[in-house]
Scaffold this motif. Structure first.
Motif, PDB file in Angstrom:
ATOM      1  N   THR A 497       0.848  -1.192   0.000  1.00  0.00           N
ATOM      2  CA  THR A 497       0.000   0.000   0.000  1.00  0.00           C
ATOM      3  C   THR A 497       0.882   1.241   0.000  1.00  0.00           C
ATOM      4  OG1 THR A 497      -0.101  -0.081   2.416  1.00  0.00           O
ATOM      5  CG2 THR A 497      -1.887  -1.163   1.193  1.00  0.00           C
ATOM      6  N   ARG A 498       0.423   2.283  -0.630  1.00  0.00           N
ATOM      7  CA  ARG A 498       1.202   3.515  -0.721  1.00  0.00           C
ATOM      8  C   ARG A 498       1.353   4.136   0.663  1.00  0.00           C
ATOM      9  NH1 ARG A 498       2.018   7.310  -4.986  1.00  0.00           N
ATOM     10  NH2 ARG A 498       2.630   9.349  -4.186  1.00  0.00           N
ATOM     11  N   PRO A 499       2.589   4.467   1.064  1.00  0.00           N
ATOM     12  CA  PRO A 499       2.784   5.090   2.393  1.00  0.00           C
ATOM     13  C   PRO A 499       2.079   6.443   2.475  1.00  0.00           C
ATOM     14  CG  PRO A 499       4.864   4.305   1.475  1.00  0.00           C
ATOM     15  CD  PRO A 499       3.855   4.229   0.374  1.00  0.00           C
ATOM     16  N   ASP A 500       1.559   6.740   3.644  1.00  0.00           N
ATOM     17  CA  ASP A 500       0.839   8.008   3.828  1.00  0.00           C
ATOM     18  C   ASP A 500       1.771   9.204   3.769  1.00  0.00           C
ATOM     19  OD1 ASP A 500      -1.502   6.569   4.135  1.00  0.00           O
ATOM     20  OD2 ASP A 500      -1.276   6.422   6.326  1.00  0.00           O
ATOM     21  N   ASP A 501       3.038   9.020   4.168  1.00  0.00           N
ATOM     22  CA  ASP A 501       3.971  10.154   4.193  1.00  0.00           C
ATOM     23  C   ASP A 501       4.679  10.377   2.865  1.00  0.00           C
ATOM     24  OD1 ASP A 501       5.337   7.796   4.313  1.00  0.00           O
ATOM     25  OD2 ASP A 501       6.847   8.497   5.756  1.00  0.00           O
ATOM     26  N   LEU A 502       4.354   9.595   1.839  1.00  0.00           N
ATOM     27  CA  LEU A 502       4.986   9.770   0.534  1.00  0.00           C
ATOM     28  C   LEU A 502       4.330  10.928  -0.198  1.00  0.00           C
ATOM     29  CD1 LEU A 502       7.091   8.602  -1.453  1.00  0.00           C
ATOM     30  CD2 LEU A 502       5.261   7.210  -2.420  1.00  0.00           C
ATOM     31  N   ASP A 503       5.173  11.814  -0.761  1.00  0.00           N
ATOM     32  CA  ASP A 503       4.669  12.985  -1.477  1.00  0.00           C
ATOM     33  C   ASP A 503       3.764  12.553  -2.632  1.00  0.00           C
ATOM     34  OD1 ASP A 503       4.189  15.412  -2.637  1.00  0.00           O
ATOM     35  OD2 ASP A 503       6.292  15.996  -2.812  1.00  0.00           O
ATOM     36  N   VAL A 504       2.634  13.248  -2.761  1.00  0.00           N
ATOM     37  CA  VAL A 504       1.664  12.905  -3.799  1.00  0.00           C
ATOM     38  C   VAL A 504       2.263  13.063  -5.186  1.00  0.00           C
ATOM     39  CG1 VAL A 504      -0.625  13.425  -4.719  1.00  0.00           C
ATOM     40  CG2 VAL A 504      -0.196  13.605  -2.256  1.00  0.00           C
ATOM     41  N   LEU A 506       5.239  12.366  -6.125  1.00  0.00           N
ATOM     42  CA  LEU A 506       6.213  11.317  -6.443  1.00  0.00           C
ATOM     43  C   LEU A 506       5.495  10.037  -6.868  1.00  0.00           C
ATOM     44  CD1 LEU A 506       8.772  11.773  -3.520  1.00  0.00           C
ATOM     45  CD2 LEU A 506       8.966  12.574  -5.878  1.00  0.00           C
ATOM     46  N   PRO A 507       6.044   9.343  -7.842  1.00  0.00           N
ATOM     47  CA  PRO A 507       5.416   8.076  -8.261  1.00  0.00           C
ATOM     48  C   PRO A 507       5.678   6.975  -7.233  1.00  0.00           C
ATOM     49  CG  PRO A 507       7.437   8.424  -9.496  1.00  0.00           C
ATOM     50  CD  PRO A 507       7.236   9.666  -8.667  1.00  0.00           C
ATOM     51  N   PHE A 508       4.760   6.036  -7.155  1.00  0.00           N
ATOM     52  CA  PHE A 508       4.900   4.895  -6.255  1.00  0.00           C
ATOM     53  C   PHE A 508       4.840   3.622  -7.092  1.00  0.00           C
ATOM     54  CE2 PHE A 508       2.845   1.623  -3.544  1.00  0.00           C
ATOM     55  CZ  PHE A 508       3.883   1.448  -2.649  1.00  0.00           C
ATOM     56  N   ALA A 542       8.648  -0.616   1.951  1.00  0.00           N
ATOM     57  CA  ALA A 542       7.393   0.128   2.055  1.00  0.00           C
ATOM     58  C   ALA A 542       7.284   1.244   1.026  1.00  0.00           C
ATOM     59  CB  ALA A 542       7.245   0.705   3.460  1.00  0.00           C
ATOM     60  N   ARG A 543       8.402   1.864   0.641  1.00  0.00           N
ATOM     61  CA  ARG A 543       8.347   3.014  -0.264  1.00  0.00           C
ATOM     62  C   ARG A 543       8.386   2.608  -1.734  1.00  0.00           C
ATOM     63  NH1 ARG A 543       8.599   7.326   2.924  1.00  0.00           N
ATOM     64  NH2 ARG A 543       8.694   8.756   1.169  1.00  0.00           N
ATOM     65  N   GLY A 544       8.385   1.305  -2.013  1.00  0.00           N
ATOM     66  CA  GLY A 544       8.315   0.836  -3.397  1.00  0.00           C
ATOM     67  C   GLY A 544       9.654   0.895  -4.099  1.00  0.00           C
ATOM     68  N   GLY A 545       9.602   0.671  -5.424  1.00  0.00           N
ATOM     69  CA  GLY A 545      10.815   0.638  -6.220  1.00  0.00           C
ATOM     70  C   GLY A 545      11.411   2.019  -6.442  1.00  0.00           C
ATOM     71  N   GLU A 546      12.719   2.020  -6.792  1.00  0.00           N
ATOM     72  CA  GLU A 546      13.444   3.275  -7.033  1.00  0.00           C
ATOM     73  C   GLU A 546      13.505   3.561  -8.529  1.00  0.00           C
ATOM     74  OE1 GLU A 546      17.919   5.198  -6.394  1.00  0.00           O
ATOM     75  OE2 GLU A 546      17.484   3.121  -5.803  1.00  0.00           O
ATOM     76  N   GLU A 547      13.066   4.738  -8.906  1.00  0.00           N
ATOM     77  CA  GLU A 547      13.091   5.138 -10.314  1.00  0.00           C
ATOM     78  C   GLU A 547      14.493   5.608 -10.678  1.00  0.00           C
ATOM     79  OE1 GLU A 547       9.967   7.518 -13.013  1.00  0.00           O
ATOM     80  OE2 GLU A 547      11.125   8.812 -11.668  1.00  0.00           O
ATOM     81  N   LEU A 730      23.218   6.821 -25.941  1.00  0.00           N
ATOM     82  CA  LEU A 730      22.239   7.110 -24.894  1.00  0.00           C
ATOM     83  C   LEU A 730      23.026   7.368 -23.615  1.00  0.00           C
ATOM     84  CD1 LEU A 730      19.403   7.222 -23.601  1.00  0.00           C
ATOM     85  CD2 LEU A 730      19.522   4.716 -23.359  1.00  0.00           C
ATOM     86  N   LYS A 731      22.970   8.601 -23.140  1.00  0.00           N
ATOM     87  CA  LYS A 731      23.731   8.981 -21.965  1.00  0.00           C
ATOM     88  C   LYS A 731      22.788   9.155 -20.787  1.00  0.00           C
ATOM     89  CE  LYS A 731      27.204  12.243 -20.296  1.00  0.00           C
ATOM     90  NZ  LYS A 731      28.021  13.440 -20.623  1.00  0.00           N
ATOM     91  N   LEU A 732      23.037   8.396 -19.736  1.00  0.00           N
ATOM     92  CA  LEU A 732      22.258   8.506 -18.508  1.00  0.00           C
ATOM     93  C   LEU A 732      23.044   9.368 -17.528  1.00  0.00           C
ATOM     94  CD1 LEU A 732      21.211   4.741 -18.118  1.00  0.00           C
ATOM     95  CD2 LEU A 732      20.071   6.558 -19.408  1.00  0.00           C
ATOM     96  N   THR A 733      22.445  10.454 -17.093  1.00  0.00           N
ATOM     97  CA  THR A 733      23.178  11.415 -16.263  1.00  0.00           C
ATOM     98  C   THR A 733      23.308  10.942 -14.812  1.00  0.00           C
ATOM     99  OG1 THR A 733      21.151  12.647 -15.722  1.00  0.00           O
ATOM    100  CG2 THR A 733      22.361  13.280 -17.726  1.00  0.00           C
ATOM    101  N   GLY A 734      22.366  10.142 -14.346  1.00  0.00           N
ATOM    102  CA  GLY A 734      22.394   9.715 -12.959  1.00  0.00           C
ATOM    103  C   GLY A 734      21.791  10.719 -12.003  1.00  0.00           C
ATOM    104  N   HIS A 735      21.219  11.833 -12.512  1.00  0.00           N
ATOM    105  CA  HIS A 735      20.596  12.864 -11.678  1.00  0.00           C
ATOM    106  C   HIS A 735      19.106  12.940 -12.007  1.00  0.00           C
ATOM    107  CE1 HIS A 735      24.541  14.194 -10.381  1.00  0.00           C
ATOM    108  NE2 HIS A 735      24.918  14.292 -11.652  1.00  0.00           N
ATOM    109  N   ASP A 736      18.278  12.553 -11.037  1.00  0.00           N
ATOM    110  CA  ASP A 736      16.815  12.643 -11.172  1.00  0.00           C
ATOM    111  C   ASP A 736      16.298  11.877 -12.385  1.00  0.00           C
ATOM    112  OD1 ASP A 736      16.721  14.253  -8.920  1.00  0.00           O
ATOM    113  OD2 ASP A 736      17.044  16.077 -10.117  1.00  0.00           O
ATOM    114  N   GLY A 737      17.003  10.857 -12.809  1.00  0.00           N
ATOM    115  CA  GLY A 737      16.535  10.028 -13.911  1.00  0.00           C
ATOM    116  C   GLY A 737      16.596  10.689 -15.272  1.00  0.00           C
ATOM    117  N   VAL A 738      17.403  11.751 -15.420  1.00  0.00           N
ATOM    118  CA  VAL A 738      17.493  12.469 -16.691  1.00  0.00           C
ATOM    119  C   VAL A 738      18.373  11.687 -17.660  1.00  0.00           C
ATOM    120  CG1 VAL A 738      18.217  14.622 -17.805  1.00  0.00           C
ATOM    121  CG2 VAL A 738      17.143  14.671 -15.534  1.00  0.00           C
TER     122      VAL A 738
END
Length: 785
Positions: A497-504, A506-508, A542-547, A730-738
C-alpha cells in the motif's frame, strides 16, 4: 501321545488349516520370486559387463546431454557405474500449472504483504490448513489413479496386512509352544517349532519388503515433486531469478528444493506406515483379544486408548513449528557457507576470514541453541509419553489378561461339578489339573503376546502424532515454495500500500501493480522503449521501487548500433534487465524481437559445467548443435575470431571436460562470451561491459566482426574507443533520472575530438623542455645522495 491328544493340542490347526493353507502357497511364491530375481540379476550383470564403457567412451557418451523425442519429451543420458542410463523426462504441461494454481493460493487474508513464507510463522500445526496444503501437494505426487505411486501404496498396504496376519499366527503359535512345553507334549512342541520356522521365512521377507516399499515410495514422491518444482522453477518465465530478486517470501530456495522436499517425502512415506500398520493392528488384535477378555475388557481397552490420546494431546509441544524453524535455521547456515565458497577470492584478498568465521559461528550457534531447546522440551514429553504408553498400558494389560483366569465363564460351576463327582482317580485328577494349567498358560501367553503387540501398535500410533506435527512443518515449507513459484509464474507479486507520508507528486512503484507491457515484435521493428521508466524493484520495501530513469523513449532499428553510457548507479544495466524481461515494465511498452533474435551478454561471464564445446554453444546442448548444421570447423573459426584459437590444443580438444571457471582467465572468459554471440548469430546483441578485461585492439576486432556478421549492437560501456562502432549514444546522467540521446559522428563531436588532438599536440611540443628538467632533477638527486 494319542492322535486325539495331538488334535486337541492344536485345535487351531485342525479347525481352519490356516497356517498350512497360507504358508505353503507363500513358500512356493517366494521360491518362484527368488528364482526370477536371481535370473534377472544375472542377466542384468551380463548386460552390464557387455556394455561397460571405457573412460574415453564414457566422456564421449556424456556429450549427448539428452535426446529429443517426437512427443516433446527428452531422453536424458545419466552416467552411472561406468555406463550411461537413459531416463525419459516428460515436462510438466502449462495447462497442468494453470489447473494447479488455484490450489496454491493462500486462504489467509491476515498475512501482510511481503511477509515471510508461512513455514516460518507460528500457525504451523495439524489443523484444517495443514490438510488443505497436504491435499494440494497430493495432486502432484499422485497425479492419477493409475500412477506408479498408487501401485506402490497398494503393494505396501498388502504387505502391512500380511504382517498383521502373520503377527496373529505368531501370537497363537507362541501360546501353543508354551502350552506344549508345560504339558510335556514333545511331538506337539516339535510340530510347533516346525510351524515357527515355516512362519519365519514369510515374516522376515514381509518386513524387508515393507521397508523397501516405504523407501521406494519416498523416492517416487520426491522424484515427482522435484521434477514438478524444476519445471516451475526453471520455466521460461525465469522464476529462479524472480524468487531471489523480485520476491521476499522465500530465503534460500535451494534449501527448500533439496533438503525440505526430501524430508517431506521421507516423513510422509514413513508416516503412512506408522499410521496404517498400527491402526490395522489395533482393529485386528482387539477383535482377537476380545474373544478372550470379553466385552468389558474390550471396553476397558477403548477407555485406555481415549485417555492416552487425551493426555498426549495436552502435553504435546508444537513440533510442527519447531521443525519449520529448525529447517529455516539449517538453510541459513547452509547459505552462509555457500556465500563463503562463492566469494572466497574476494574474502581472501580482504583477509576477512575472521569476520566470516564469526558469521558462520553465529549462524551455527543459532541453529544449535534451537535444537537444544527442542531436546529440553522433549525431556518432559518423553517422560510422560513413556509413563503412559509403556507402564500405564502394561498395568492395564496385566489386568485385562487376568480376566479369563480369574473371571472366566463357568469357572466356579466347573469346580463344583468336579468336586461333586469325586469318582476320578488320583492320576486322572493330576492329569486334568495339568491340562488345566497348560490351558491357562497357553491362554495367558497368547493374550500377553497379543497385548504386547497391541501396546506396541498403540505406542507407535501415539508417537506418530509427533511425526504428524513435524510433517506439518515440512508441508508448510514445501507448500510455501510451490505457492510462491506459482505466483511468480503468473507474474503475481506481493502488493504494497502507498505510504501516507509519501509525497503525492512522487510516483509509487509497487510490484503488485504493474501496468506496462513487454511485447515481442518482428525483427524489422527493432528494439523500442515507449515511455518506460526504468525502476529498480524493491520487494517488501514500504516506499516501493526506485526510479532510475524517467520515461525512456528510445528506438533502435536493425543496423543502428546504440551505445549506453553514464556514471555508476545511473541505471545502464537496469535498461538491459528490463529489455530482457528480468525486471517488470511498470509503465509504457517495451518492444523487442523474439528470444532467438536477441542475445544478452552480462557483465560477469558464466561458464557452465561441461566440455569446451558446451562453453561455446551455451545455452545450446549437443543435440541442438547437431541440429543447427554447424561443424567443428565453424567452432574453431569462431574461436579464431575471438583470439582463442589456441584453447583446443592447450586443453585437449573440444570434448575436454573441466571446471572452466577455474581454468580460463578473466579475459578468456569474456572472449568466450563473445564466441557465444558469434555462434548464435542473433539479429541484436546486448553487451553489458562484457569486454572490460580485453585489450583495446582485440576488443575492436571483435566488435567489427560482429558488425560484419549483421548483428546490431546495444553496448553498455565506459570506453570511448567503442564509440566508432556505434551510431547513437544514450547517456544517462544519474541525476533525477534524466537521460539524453545524441548521434555519434556529428560535427560537434568531430570538433570536440579536434580540440582534444590540438591539446595533445601542444603538450607534445613541450616534451624536450620536460626531458631537460627531468635530467636536472636527476642530477640534483644524485648530488644530494
Amino acid at each position: 501321545m494319542p492322535a486325539v491328544q495331538s488334535r486337541l493340542a492344536y485345535p487351531w490347526v485342525e479347525k481352519s488349516k490356516r497356517p498350512a493353507s497360507i504358508i505353503v502357497p507363500l513358500l512356493c511364491a517366494l521360491y518362484y520370486l527368488r528364482k526370477r530375481l536371481i535370473a534377472a540379476a544375472v542377466a542384468k550383470k551380463r548386460q552390464s559387463d557387455r556394455s561397460q564403457l571405457s573412460t574415453p567412451q564414457l566422456e564421449l557418451a556424456q556429450r549427448d546431454l539428452y535426446r529429443p523425442l517426437p512427443n516433446g519429451s527428452r531422453e536424458l543420458l545419466v552416467p552411472t557405474r561406468g555406463t550411461v542410463s537413459k531416463v525419459t523426462i516428460h515436462p510438466t504441461k502449462q495447462t497442468t500449472f494453470k489447473s494447479h494454481q488455484p490450489l496454491f493460493t493462500s486462504n489467509d487474508p491476515r498475512r501482510p504483504p511481503g511477509a515471510p513464507a508461512p513455514s516460518t510463522t507460528a500457525r504451523v500445526a495439524v489443523n484444517k490448513e495443514f490438510f488443505r496444503q497436504l491435499s494440494a501437494i497430493f495432486k502432484i505426487i499422485i497425479p492419477r489413479t493409475t500412477s506408479k505411486e498408487v501401485f506402490l501404496i497398494v503393494a505396501h498396504s498388502s504387505f502391512l496386512l500380511l504382517r498383521t496376519y502373520l503377527s496373529l499366527l505368531v501370537a497363537q503359535l507362541d501360546g501353543k509352544l508354551v502350552g506344549d512345553l508345560v504339558s510335556a507334549n514333545g511331538p506337539g512342541f516339535a510340530r510347533g517349532l516346525m510351524y515357527w520356522f515355516a512362519l519365519a521365512v514369510p515374516s522376515v521377507y514381509t518386513n524387508s519388503m515393507i521397508r523397501y516399499l516405504q523407501q521406494k515410495l519416498s523416492i517416487s514422491f520426491r522424484t515427482r515433486l522435484t521434477r514438478y518444482v524444476h519445471d516451475l522453477y526453471l520455466s521460461p518465465e525465469n522464476n529462479f531469478y524472480k524468487v531471489v530478486n523480485l520476491d521476499g517470501r522465500i530465503d534460500g530456495a535451494d534449501q527448500f528444493i533439496t533438503t525440505d522436499i526430501a524430508r517431506f517425502c521421507d516423513t510422509l512415506s514413513a508416516l503412512y506406515s506408522n499410521i496404517s500398520k498400527p491402526t490395522l493392528d489395533l482393529v485386528l488384535f482387539n477383535i482377537q483379544l476380545g474373544r478372550s477378555i470379553g466385552k468389558y475388557g474390550s471396553l476397558g481397552l477403548a477407555v485406555s486408548y481415549i485417555a492416552t490420546a487425551w493426555v498426549l494431546r495436552k502435553v504435546t509441544p508444537a513440533f510442527g513449528k519447531l521443525a519449520a524453524v529448525e529447517a529455516k535455521l539449517e538453510g541459513d547456515f547452509r547459505a552462509a557457507h555457500s556465500r563463503l565458497i562463492i566469494n572466497s577470492e574476494e574474502i581472501a584478498f580482504y583477509n576477512g576470514a575472521h569476520m566470516e568465521k564469526d558469521i558462520l559461528n553465529r549462524a551455527y550457534l543459532r541453529l544449535i541453541k534451537h535444537v537444544n531447546s527442542i531436546f529440553k522440551i522433549r525431556i518432559v514429553y518423553s517422560m510422560i509419553e513413556d509413563l503412559v504408553v509403556k507402564y500405564f498400558w502394561s498395568a492395564c494389560g496385566y489386568c485385562l489378561i487376568s480376566i479369563p483366569v480369574f473371571f472366566g465363564p463357568g469357572a466356579a460351576q466347573k469346580r463344583l461339578v468336579a468336586a461333586a463327582k469325586g469318582a476320578a482317580t488320583a492320576s486322572g485328577e493330576h492329569e486334568s489339573e495339568g491340562k488345566s494349567i497348560a490351558s491357562r498358560t497357553e491362554s495367558y501367553i497368547s493374550n500377553r503376546r497379543l497385548l504386547l503387540s497391541l501396546a506396541d501398535a498403540g505406542g507407535r500410533l501415539m508417537y506418530s502424532w509427533k511425526d504428524l506435527a513435524e510433517l506439518a512443518g515440512y508441508t508448510s515449507r514445501v507448500y510455501a515454495l510451490l505457492s510462491t513459484l506459482h505466483d511468480l509464474n503468473a507474474n503475481h507479486y506481493t502488493s504494497l500500500t502507498r505510504p501516507d507520508d509519501l509525497d503525492v507528486a512522487l510516483p509509487f512503484y509497487d510490484l503488485g501493480s504493474i501496468n506496462g507491457l513487454l511485447v515481442e515484435t518482428p525483427t524489422d521493428n527493432g528494439v523500442e522503449f515507449d515511455k518506460v521508466p526504468i525502476v529498480a524493484p524493491a520487494p517488501g520495501i514500504a516506499r516501493g521501487g526506485e526510479e532510475l530513469v524517467k520515461s525512456l523513449n528510445v528506438k533502435v532499428l536493425p543496423g543502428e548500433h546504440l551505445m549506453i553510457s553514464g556514471p555508476n548507479g545511473s541505471g545502464k544495466t537496469s535498461v538491459a534487465r528490463v529489455l530482457a524481461g528480468l525486471w517488470p515494465v511498470f509503465e509504457g511498452i517495451v518492444r523487442r524481437p523474439a528470444n532467438k533474435d536477441i542475445f544478452f551478454l552480462p557483465q560477469r561471464p558464466y561458464l557452465s559445467a561441461g566440455s569446451l564445446r558446451d562453453q561455446i554453444i551455451y545455452p545450446h546442448a549437443y543435440p541442438d548443435y547437431a541440429a543447427s548444421g554447424k561443424t567443428e570447423a565453424d567452432l574453431l573459426d569462431i574461436l579464431k575470431n575471438v583470439h582463442l584459437a589456441y584453447l583446443p590444443a592447450r586443453e585437449g580438444g573440444l570434448d575436454t571436460r573441466k571446471e572452466w571457471k577455474d581454468v580460463l582467465s578473466g579475459g578468456e572468459k569474456q572472449r568466450m562470451g563473445i564466441a557465444r554471440l558469434f555462434y548464435h548469430l542473433p539479429k541484436f546483441g546486448v553487451l553489458d561491459e562484457c569486454t572490460s578485461a580485453v585489450s583495446t585492439d582485440v576488443e575492436g576486432s571483435m566488435y567489427q566482426h560482429a558488425k560484419d556478421l549483421g548483428i546490431t549492437l546495444i553496448t553498455i560501456s565506459h570506453r570511448p574507443s567503442l564509440f566508432k562502432y556505434h551510431h547513437h549514444l544514450l547517456k544517462l546522467t544519474g541525476h533525477d533520472g534524466v537521460w539524453e540521446t545524441s548521434q555519434i559522428g556529428t560535427a560537434a563531436e568531430h570538433l570536440s575530438f579536434q580540440k582534444e588532438i590540438d591539446s595533445l599536440e601542444e603538450k607534445l611540443r613541450d616534451v624536450d623542455s620536460w626531458k631537460a628538467r627531468l635530467a636536472e632533477i636527476d642530477g640534483e638527486l644524485s648530488f644530494t645522495s
